[in-house]
Scaffold this motif. Structure first.
Motif, mmCIF file in Angstrom:
data_model
loop_
_atom_site.group_PDB
_atom_site.id
_atom_site.type_symbol
_atom_site.label_atom_id
_atom_site.label_comp_id
_atom_site.label_asym_id
_atom_site.label_seq_id
_atom_site.Cartn_x
_atom_site.Cartn_y
_atom_site.Cartn_z
ATOM 1 N N HIS A 277 0.823 -1.217 0.000
ATOM 2 C CA HIS A 277 0.000 0.000 0.000
ATOM 3 C C HIS A 277 0.857 1.267 0.000
ATOM 4 O O HIS A 277 0.625 2.180 -0.810
ATOM 5 C CB HIS A 277 -0.947 -0.013 1.206
ATOM 6 C CG HIS A 277 -1.810 1.222 1.319
ATOM 7 N ND1 HIS A 277 -2.807 1.518 0.413
ATOM 8 C CD2 HIS A 277 -1.821 2.228 2.228
ATOM 9 C CE1 HIS A 277 -3.403 2.666 0.763
ATOM 10 N NE2 HIS A 277 -2.819 3.109 1.862
ATOM 11 N N ILE A 281 0.873 4.131 -2.927
ATOM 12 C CA ILE A 281 0.416 5.492 -2.610
ATOM 13 C C ILE A 281 1.485 6.520 -2.998
ATOM 14 O O ILE A 281 1.182 7.578 -3.551
ATOM 15 C CB ILE A 281 0.073 5.610 -1.114
ATOM 16 C CG1 ILE A 281 -1.289 4.952 -0.840
ATOM 17 C CG2 ILE A 281 0.043 7.056 -0.663
ATOM 18 C CD1 ILE A 281 -2.480 5.683 -1.434
ATOM 19 N N LEU A 292 -7.480 11.941 -0.273
ATOM 20 C CA LEU A 292 -7.818 10.681 0.396
ATOM 21 C C LEU A 292 -7.944 10.900 1.904
ATOM 22 O O LEU A 292 -7.014 10.631 2.686
ATOM 23 C CB LEU A 292 -6.742 9.622 0.092
ATOM 24 C CG LEU A 292 -6.641 9.204 -1.376
ATOM 25 C CD1 LEU A 292 -5.545 8.144 -1.545
ATOM 26 C CD2 LEU A 292 -7.971 8.680 -1.901
ATOM 27 N N THR A 298 -13.867 8.507 -0.515
ATOM 28 C CA THR A 298 -12.493 8.005 -0.561
ATOM 29 C C THR A 298 -12.196 7.217 0.710
ATOM 30 O O THR A 298 -12.937 7.300 1.696
ATOM 31 C CB THR A 298 -11.460 9.153 -0.632
ATOM 32 O OG1 THR A 298 -11.428 9.832 0.636
ATOM 33 C CG2 THR A 298 -11.786 10.149 -1.726
ATOM 34 N N ALA A 299 -11.115 6.430 0.661
ATOM 35 C CA ALA A 299 -10.601 5.781 1.870
ATOM 36 C C ALA A 299 -9.443 6.637 2.359
ATOM 37 O O ALA A 299 -8.731 7.243 1.567
ATOM 38 C CB ALA A 299 -10.127 4.375 1.545
ATOM 39 N N ILE A 301 -5.871 7.888 3.427
ATOM 40 C CA ILE A 301 -4.641 7.546 2.709
ATOM 41 C C ILE A 301 -3.775 6.544 3.470
ATOM 42 O O ILE A 301 -2.996 5.800 2.881
ATOM 43 C CB ILE A 301 -3.838 8.825 2.385
ATOM 44 C CG1 ILE A 301 -2.768 8.551 1.327
ATOM 45 C CG2 ILE A 301 -3.229 9.416 3.661
ATOM 46 C CD1 ILE A 301 -2.089 9.807 0.803
ATOM 47 N N PHE A 304 -5.683 0.739 4.228
ATOM 48 C CA PHE A 304 -6.015 -0.067 3.049
ATOM 49 C C PHE A 304 -7.217 -0.934 3.386
ATOM 50 O O PHE A 304 -7.151 -1.787 4.258
ATOM 51 C CB PHE A 304 -4.827 -0.948 2.631
ATOM 52 C CG PHE A 304 -5.114 -1.762 1.406
ATOM 53 C CD1 PHE A 304 -5.610 -3.068 1.507
ATOM 54 C CD2 PHE A 304 -4.933 -1.221 0.135
ATOM 55 C CE1 PHE A 304 -5.895 -3.812 0.372
ATOM 56 C CE2 PHE A 304 -5.222 -1.972 -1.000
ATOM 57 C CZ PHE A 304 -5.704 -3.265 -0.892
ATOM 58 N N TRP A 306 -10.639 -3.063 1.344
ATOM 59 C CA TRP A 306 -11.325 -3.350 0.102
ATOM 60 C C TRP A 306 -12.703 -3.896 0.416
ATOM 61 O O TRP A 306 -12.952 -4.411 1.498
ATOM 62 C CB TRP A 306 -10.516 -4.318 -0.760
ATOM 63 C CG TRP A 306 -10.546 -5.764 -0.353
ATOM 64 C CD1 TRP A 306 -9.757 -6.377 0.567
ATOM 65 C CD2 TRP A 306 -11.418 -6.775 -0.881
ATOM 66 N NE1 TRP A 306 -10.053 -7.703 0.663
ATOM 67 C CE2 TRP A 306 -11.070 -7.983 -0.221
ATOM 68 C CE3 TRP A 306 -12.437 -6.789 -1.839
ATOM 69 C CZ2 TRP A 306 -11.722 -9.198 -0.503
ATOM 70 C CZ3 TRP A 306 -13.072 -7.996 -2.115
ATOM 71 C CH2 TRP A 306 -12.715 -9.187 -1.438
ATOM 72 N N SER A 314 -10.391 1.474 -0.487
ATOM 73 C CA SER A 314 -9.241 1.717 -1.350
ATOM 74 C C SER A 314 -9.441 0.975 -2.666
ATOM 75 O O SER A 314 -9.144 1.493 -3.744
ATOM 76 C CB SER A 314 -7.953 1.209 -0.702
ATOM 77 O OG SER A 314 -7.931 1.451 0.676
ATOM 78 N N ASP A 331 -9.133 0.049 -8.470
ATOM 79 C CA ASP A 331 -8.246 0.697 -7.504
ATOM 80 C C ASP A 331 -8.644 2.168 -7.466
ATOM 81 O O ASP A 331 -8.456 2.903 -8.446
ATOM 82 C CB ASP A 331 -6.781 0.531 -7.945
ATOM 83 C CG ASP A 331 -5.803 0.986 -6.875
ATOM 84 O OD1 ASP A 331 -4.610 0.664 -6.989
ATOM 85 O OD2 ASP A 331 -6.228 1.666 -5.908
ATOM 86 N N ARG A 333 -7.494 4.501 -5.475
ATOM 87 C CA ARG A 333 -6.526 5.368 -4.819
ATOM 88 C C ARG A 333 -5.847 6.393 -5.733
ATOM 89 O O ARG A 333 -5.549 7.495 -5.301
ATOM 90 C CB ARG A 333 -5.475 4.514 -4.095
ATOM 91 C CG ARG A 333 -6.052 3.631 -3.000
ATOM 92 C CD ARG A 333 -5.026 2.621 -2.484
ATOM 93 N NE ARG A 333 -4.655 1.654 -3.517
ATOM 94 C CZ ARG A 333 -3.670 0.762 -3.372
ATOM 95 N NH1 ARG A 333 -2.985 0.700 -2.245
ATOM 96 N NH2 ARG A 333 -3.381 -0.082 -4.355
#
Lengths: 357, 354
Positions: A277, A281, A292, A298-299, A301, A304, A306, A314, A331, A333
């Protein structure tokens, strides 16, 4: 007097076999696109048959003045929607006279990854959702926003219509047709959650062509905003506060993921992505920490996660993929100012070539 | 009512054999282009078959009022991109009724040099990089610059795109196609380092045609800016300070330079140019001392130096030429307002005849 547009739109195919080739490259910041044109003796459709060229790297922060030549290698050809006829756009990458990729050339390393036999046999597909914001020239305030103020809060603008909800559709629609004309695999467009923000999608594109097609689509977009007298921004959080940021969600699948039993392959791939991750990033665009946050779809930053149909994750897996047991994942991100050569090749590298050990 | 453009764009080939010929010449300042048109009975592609003409030289600073006729000799024909059809543009040079070139006629002497057997057999090629600046009409401030202020510093504009970086592309693109249509050997265009400044290149052209093609390209450019309501400037340093100037770098090669062993020929030629640096500089354009400062990718006007891939040199040799042992070199000294007849013939004269 004759109109300027009569001249710009001259169809030269009746007067001369010559064509105009616009060579495009990425400049010293990694996001500034540059281009210049040259005349060729006749139509060309194979990039390998185009001549290499050079540019003044000292004017783009890519070479010193005493040794300023940077060499352009043509990599992909598209039809020129501005000059039309047999004229072309040529996506290039940049090398030293000795043949080494210059530091800002991210395509060369990506192409190496994509030509690795393990990657090639998995036929990686990409669909990139490019978000961007239109700004008023001279004030750099979003298009349609009142000077010195703000529009009503987000809600009515996503896929909205009407003069009070959709700002700049002429640019978006011109871009859609221009990209289709050019031969880019543009798969759709929509108005975004923040007013003045839009999205287009490119794909499915295989391997290195995902990056080529996205960069040329960005080039065509900025040429169109130039015509419209508007500025395009790829900043991931153009307006701080309760306004959505701009991303470049990257959808991805391999041959194994698209076949029976693909869902298990997807889960293993996502696990590997989670273990890397931080590395991803770091390569997913500058300023992404402003976008983020864990809010605005958003997730955070530093996290992580899913999930299926989860826009706060993310990585999101679609319900269809879960139901059919095969498909692709998204993805979420990458930021809008990511380099698609870096992102697409890194995902392939992590999921296909990288081992946890 | 019909639109004005319907009339301007009338295609006359169905109604009449007659064509319109626009005769172009250089006026009394050596940089002001002039033209007027006449009807001819049918299409013509050979300049020698076109009639000589005359104009009122007392209105262009080229003759006294009591003896004002200056004679125009047609020298080169191009297709007219504005009138299209079979209509033509005609590049002319100017003579007294007695047949002598008038003082501002630089083509005549250049043509003599180019028809010298020693020069002819070397088939001199030229590629000229014409830089120019677009200015807003009435205030003469560069296009795209805020009135009373300046844009952000140089960096983003060279080959740049976007409404905040490229000003006037429609003029540049119209010019590119118009020149190709006209039959001019235009080889490319690019946005320049200073915002509002652009460049086009003409070549490779042989001998005297380099000057004819560049002047025709300049004529078409100023006719296009006229349509666009913008002013074109060929001043070599339009804005003082940390803003690039405008040049007309002239690339040059001879048969010997293009063949095996050419690199040695090139080095000898550059040496000869170095010995005549002052003479060349005097003929390379007015106001060049404001541009050739040693900064902004120029060499100082008093210094002659050459180098491979060196944009701060008077003469630059490309890496390809060095590697292949043959090719061409670039004289970076001429200003944007140079006369291509003078520069091209002088380079040939210095390297081949002296």
């Amino acid at each position: 007097m004759a109109l300027l547009s009569d001249l710009i739109n001259l169809n030269l195919t009746a007067s001369t076999p010559k064509i105009i080739a616009e060579y495009i490259w990425i400049g010293g910041s990694g996001m500034d696109l540059r281009s210049k044109a040259r005349t060729l003796a006749g139509p060309v459709d194979d990039p390998k048959k185009l001549p290499k060229w050079n540019f003044d790297g000292s004017s783009t922060g890519q070479a010193p003045g005493e040794d300023s030549e940077v060499i352009l290698y043509p990599q992909a050809i598209f039809k020129d929607p501005f000059r039309r006829g047999n004229n072309i756009l040529v996506m290039c990458d940049a090398y030293t006279p000795a043949g080494e990729p210059i530091p800002t050339n991210k395509r060369c390393a990506a192409a190496k990854i994509f030509s690795n036999p393990e990657v090639e046999k998995e036929v990686p597909w990409y669909g990139i959702e490019q978000e961007y914001t239109l700004l008023q020239r001279n004030t750099n305030w979003p298009l349609g926003w009142p000077l010195g103020g703000f529009p009503g809060p987000q809600g009515p603008y996503y896929c909205g219509i009407g003069a009070d909800k959709a700002f700049g559709r002429d640019i978006v629609d011109a871009h859609y047709k221009a990209c289709l004309y050019a031969g880019i695999n543009i798969s759709g467009i929509n108005g975004e959650v923040m007013p003045g923000q839009w999205e287009f999608q490119v794909g499915p594109a295989v391997g290195i062509s995902a990056g080529d097609e996205l960069w040329v689509a960005r080039y065509i977009l900025e040429r169109i905003t130039e015509i419209a007298g508007v500025v395009v921004s790829f900043d991931p959080k153009p307006i701080p506060g309760d306004w959505n940021g701009a991303g470049a969600h990257t959808n991805y699948s391999t041959k194994s993921m698209r076949e029976e039993g693909g869902y298990e392959v997807i889960k293993k791939a996502i696990e590997k992505m989670g273990l890397r991750h931080k590395e991803h990033i770091a390569a997913y665009g500058d300023g992404n920490e402003r976008r983020l946050t864990g809010r605005h779809e958003t997730a955070d930053i530093n996290t992580f996660i899913w999930g299926v149909a989860n826009r706060g994750a993310s990585i999101r897996v679609g319900r269809d993929t879960e139901k059919e047991g095969k498909g692709y994942f998204e993805d979420r991100r990458p930021s809008s100012n990511m380099d698609p050569y870096v992102v697409t090749s890194m995902i392939a590298e992590t999921t296909i070539l990288w081992n946890k050990a």
